[in-house]
Write an enzyme that holds these catalytic residues in place. Sequence first.
Site, PDB file in Angstrom:
ATOM      1  N   ASP A  67       0.811  -1.217   0.000  1.00 55.75           N
ATOM      2  CA  ASP A  67       0.000   0.000   0.000  1.00 55.75           C
ATOM      3  C   ASP A  67       0.847   1.270   0.000  1.00 55.75           C
ATOM      4  O   ASP A  67       2.065   1.223   0.194  1.00 55.75           O
ATOM      5  CB  ASP A  67      -0.967  -0.001   1.197  1.00 55.75           C
ATOM      6  N   HIS A 138      -7.430  -4.725  10.082  1.00 58.62           N
ATOM      7  CA  HIS A 138      -7.130  -4.532   8.654  1.00 58.62           C
ATOM      8  C   HIS A 138      -5.823  -5.218   8.260  1.00 58.62           C
ATOM      9  O   HIS A 138      -4.926  -5.380   9.085  1.00 58.62           O
ATOM     10  CB  HIS A 138      -7.125  -3.051   8.250  1.00 58.62           C
TER      11      HIS A 138
HETATM   12  C1  F6R Z   1       1.319  -1.349   6.092  1.00 60.72           C
HETATM   13  C2  F6R Z   1       0.122  -2.155   6.235  1.00 60.72           C
HETATM   14  C3  F6R Z   1      -0.725  -2.104   7.461  1.00 60.72           C
HETATM   15  C4  F6R Z   1       0.076  -2.329   8.738  1.00 60.72           C
HETATM   16  C5  F6R Z   1      -0.833  -2.254   9.955  1.00 60.72           C
HETATM   17  C6  F6R Z   1      -0.063  -2.452  11.241  1.00 60.72           C
HETATM   18  O1  F6R Z   1       1.923  -1.562   4.848  1.00 60.72           O
HETATM   19  O2  F6R Z   1      -0.189  -2.854   5.333  1.00 60.72           O
HETATM   20  O3  F6R Z   1      -1.739  -3.075   7.363  1.00 60.72           O
HETATM   21  O4  F6R Z   1       0.685  -3.587   8.664  1.00 60.72           O
HETATM   22  O5  F6R Z   1      -1.472  -1.010   9.984  1.00 60.72           O
HETATM   23  O6  F6R Z   1       0.797  -1.382  11.428  1.00 60.72           O
HETATM   24  P1  F6R Z   1       1.929  -1.437  12.535  1.00 60.72           P
HETATM   25  O7  F6R Z   1       2.879  -2.495  12.114  1.00 60.72           O
HETATM   26  O8  F6R Z   1       2.574  -0.077  12.506  1.00 60.72           O
HETATM   27  O9  F6R Z   1       1.257  -1.751  13.818  1.00 60.72           O
END
Ligand code: F6R
Length: 257
Positions: A67, A138
């Site tokens: 993304d 998500h």
């Molecule tokens: C980022 C992505 C998101 C993150 C998710 C968790 O490329 O695809 O789905 O993996 O928001 O974010 P963190 O790792 O910062 O808790």
Amino acid sequence: MEIIILPDAAAASKAAAQILLDLVTHKPDAVLGLATGGTPLALYSELIAAHKDHAFDFSRVTTFNLDEYIGLPEEHPQSYHAFMHENLFRHINIQPARIHIPDGNAADIKAHCIAYEQAIRDAGGVDLQLLGIGSDGHIGFNEPTSSFGSRTRTKTLTRQTIKDNARFFEDDPALVPKHCITMGIATILEARCALLLAFGKGKADAIAATVEGPLSAMIPASALQLHPNAKIIIDQDAAAKLTFADYYQWAYANKPE
Ligand code: F6R
């Protein structure tokens, strides 16, 4: 689903990095799906160490990121282009032409999303898709109610995700872009292996719903229950709300050769 519960984020990141390195060892031209955010940082450090300390070769690897924010200049420190360059790509010998990240500044975003899907197909599909998970369940930026049939497209972030990500934007939610391009859930499910990492208590509810809850568009990561080769690698805190945690640990300890 294989649920692997390890003592802490460091051990989990090491285990996940080893899976990725083993794949590239056996398939030097592997296609990797990559994620940003806090979760994969330690894993990326492991990959960098493998390259620096053992000359691990990434020159034939192709990558597709999940993304990107819409409207953030690529050179903005919080763009996912900048994130990937800073935290991985500039430290390893990946070929720039083999790196793919959605272009959040494309003139025709719809056409760009279609072309991104085609580029994944042209590369032979994703061998291993790395995933984090949002506190709302998500994956990528497929927020709750995303269709399990969704493909790469634009999404509007939820207020919760904007709040979660404000830590990267001077703690000011107003600075977080509201829109993004994300691979769809169907795109993610087509990867030959899906590897989801989650650390910390803040992910415990989302992990329990993903692994043990019903399939639901309200928990986009629950779609991974449909994936024939999904691995969920988590620390003790993220595992805290799993009813079957004992079984997962027992199964992992008694895994056949
Ligand atoms: C980022 C992505 C998101 C993150 C998710 C968790 O490329 O695809 O789905 O993996 O928001 O974010 P963190 O790792 O910062 O808790």
